[in-house]
Design a protein around this motif. Structure first.
Motif, PDB file in Angstrom:
ATOM      1  N   PRO A  88       7.286 -38.813 -53.534  1.00 49.95           N
ATOM      2  CA  PRO A  88       7.891 -40.208 -53.212  1.00 49.95           C
ATOM      3  C   PRO A  88       9.122 -39.921 -52.448  1.00 49.95           C
ATOM      4  N   GLU A  89       9.849 -38.497 -52.803  1.00 52.13           N
ATOM      5  CA  GLU A  89      11.154 -37.945 -51.995  1.00 52.13           C
ATOM      6  C   GLU A  89      10.868 -37.276 -50.793  1.00 52.13           C
ATOM      7  N   ASP A  90       9.370 -37.216 -50.320  1.00 51.31           N
ATOM      8  CA  ASP A  90       9.177 -36.868 -49.075  1.00 51.31           C
ATOM      9  C   ASP A  90       9.331 -37.749 -48.093  1.00 51.31           C
ATOM     10  N   THR A  91       9.499 -38.967 -48.741  1.00 49.52           N
ATOM     11  CA  THR A  91       9.343 -40.101 -47.631  1.00 49.52           C
ATOM     12  C   THR A  91      10.812 -40.077 -46.561  1.00 49.52           C
ATOM     13  N   ALA A  92      10.212 -40.157 -45.312  1.00 44.64           N
ATOM     14  CA  ALA A  92      11.463 -40.051 -44.214  1.00 44.64           C
ATOM     15  C   ALA A  92      10.833 -39.988 -42.931  1.00 44.64           C
ATOM     16  N   VAL A  93      11.469 -40.289 -41.896  1.00 41.03           N
ATOM     17  CA  VAL A  93      11.137 -39.994 -40.545  1.00 41.03           C
ATOM     18  C   VAL A  93      11.230 -38.488 -40.095  1.00 41.03           C
ATOM     19  N   TYR A  94       9.976 -37.808 -39.702  1.00 39.45           N
ATOM     20  CA  TYR A  94       9.761 -36.396 -39.589  1.00 39.45           C
ATOM     21  C   TYR A  94       9.943 -36.216 -37.731  1.00 39.45           C
ATOM     22  N   TYR A  95      10.698 -35.494 -37.398  1.00 39.48           N
ATOM     23  CA  TYR A  95      11.282 -35.045 -36.158  1.00 39.48           C
ATOM     24  C   TYR A  95      10.850 -33.336 -35.877  1.00 39.48           C
ATOM     25  N   CYS A  96      10.091 -33.526 -34.752  1.00 36.34           N
ATOM     26  CA  CYS A  96       9.766 -32.308 -34.071  1.00 36.34           C
ATOM     27  C   CYS A  96      10.931 -31.765 -33.295  1.00 36.34           C
ATOM     28  N   ALA A  97      11.371 -30.648 -33.159  1.00 39.75           N
ATOM     29  CA  ALA A  97      12.152 -30.105 -32.279  1.00 39.75           C
ATOM     30  C   ALA A  97      11.963 -28.934 -31.807  1.00 39.75           C
ATOM     31  N   ALA A  98      12.539 -28.355 -30.637  1.00 44.48           N
ATOM     32  CA  ALA A  98      12.233 -27.249 -29.711  1.00 44.48           C
ATOM     33  C   ALA A  98      13.628 -26.320 -29.374  1.00 44.48           C
ATOM     34  N   ALA A  99      13.614 -25.181 -29.724  1.00 46.34           N
ATOM     35  CA  ALA A  99      14.996 -24.433 -29.504  1.00 46.34           C
ATOM     36  C   ALA A  99      15.045 -23.255 -28.680  1.00 46.34           C
ATOM     37  N   ASP A 100      15.749 -23.314 -27.733  1.00 45.67           N
ATOM     38  CA  ASP A 100      15.586 -22.189 -26.596  1.00 45.67           C
ATOM     39  C   ASP A 100      16.452 -20.962 -26.771  1.00 45.67           C
ATOM     40  N   GLY A 101      16.158 -19.800 -26.554  1.00 44.73           N
ATOM     41  CA  GLY A 101      17.082 -18.717 -26.736  1.00 44.73           C
ATOM     42  C   GLY A 101      17.122 -18.092 -27.969  1.00 44.73           C
ATOM     43  N   VAL A 102      16.442 -18.658 -28.895  1.00 44.60           N
ATOM     44  CA  VAL A 102      16.597 -17.693 -30.517  1.00 44.60           C
ATOM     45  C   VAL A 102      15.111 -17.519 -30.804  1.00 44.60           C
ATOM     46  N   PRO A 103      14.819 -16.757 -31.667  1.00 39.14           N
ATOM     47  CA  PRO A 103      13.620 -16.251 -31.956  1.00 39.14           C
ATOM     48  C   PRO A 103      13.149 -17.184 -33.126  1.00 39.14           C
ATOM     49  N   ILE A 104      13.977 -17.966 -34.179  1.00 37.27           N
ATOM     50  CA  ILE A 104      13.585 -18.932 -34.780  1.00 37.27           C
ATOM     51  C   ILE A 104      14.870 -19.537 -35.249  1.00 37.27           C
ATOM     52  N   ALA A 105      14.885 -21.039 -35.599  1.00 35.76           N
ATOM     53  CA  ALA A 105      15.969 -21.553 -35.850  1.00 35.76           C
ATOM     54  C   ALA A 105      15.847 -22.512 -37.309  1.00 35.76           C
TER      55      ALA A 105
END
Length: 124
Positions: A88-105
């Protein structure tokens, strides 16, 4: 510009699974590190998982360790979040995002583009 569209959210019972998808369009997808964040009502947005540009490295929040898995398909311009053993605590709005210029963020301020979000609701 990169456009991101999430899908796959819904209502499931605790213990169930969902697979979120994020379709990217615009610039070369493989140039971007990708991540998933979530925001529950009344709470700040929080990091969930991230994946490097090649897909060779991932990072995750402790709260989802062993339950969620991020993956990407650069040929299809897609990133996924497989969510198992949902709580139940996973309930949320989930967003996808993209990052430029970094190997991982892992920080939201590192991300340049965001999707509109998809609602995930886990019933107890």
């Amino acid at each position: 510009q990169v456009q991101l569209v999430e899908s796959g959210g819904g209502l499931v019972q605790a213990g169930g699974s969902l697979r979120l998808s994020c379709a990217a369009s615009g610039r070369t997808f493989s140039n971007y590190a990708m991540g998933w964040f979530r925001q529950a009502p009344g709470k700040e947005r929080e990091f969930v998982q991230a994946i490097s540009r090649s897909g060779g490295s991932t990072a995750y929040a402790d709260s989802v360790k062993g339950r969620f898995t991020i993956s990407r398909d650069n040929a299809k311009n897609m990133v996924y979040l497989q969510m198992n053993s949902l709580k139940p605590e996973d309930t949320a709005v989930y967003y996808c995002a993209a990052a430029d210029g970094v190997p991982i963020a892992t920080l939201s301020r590192q991300y340049d583009y965001w999707g509109q979000g998809t609602q995930v609701t886990i019933s107890s």
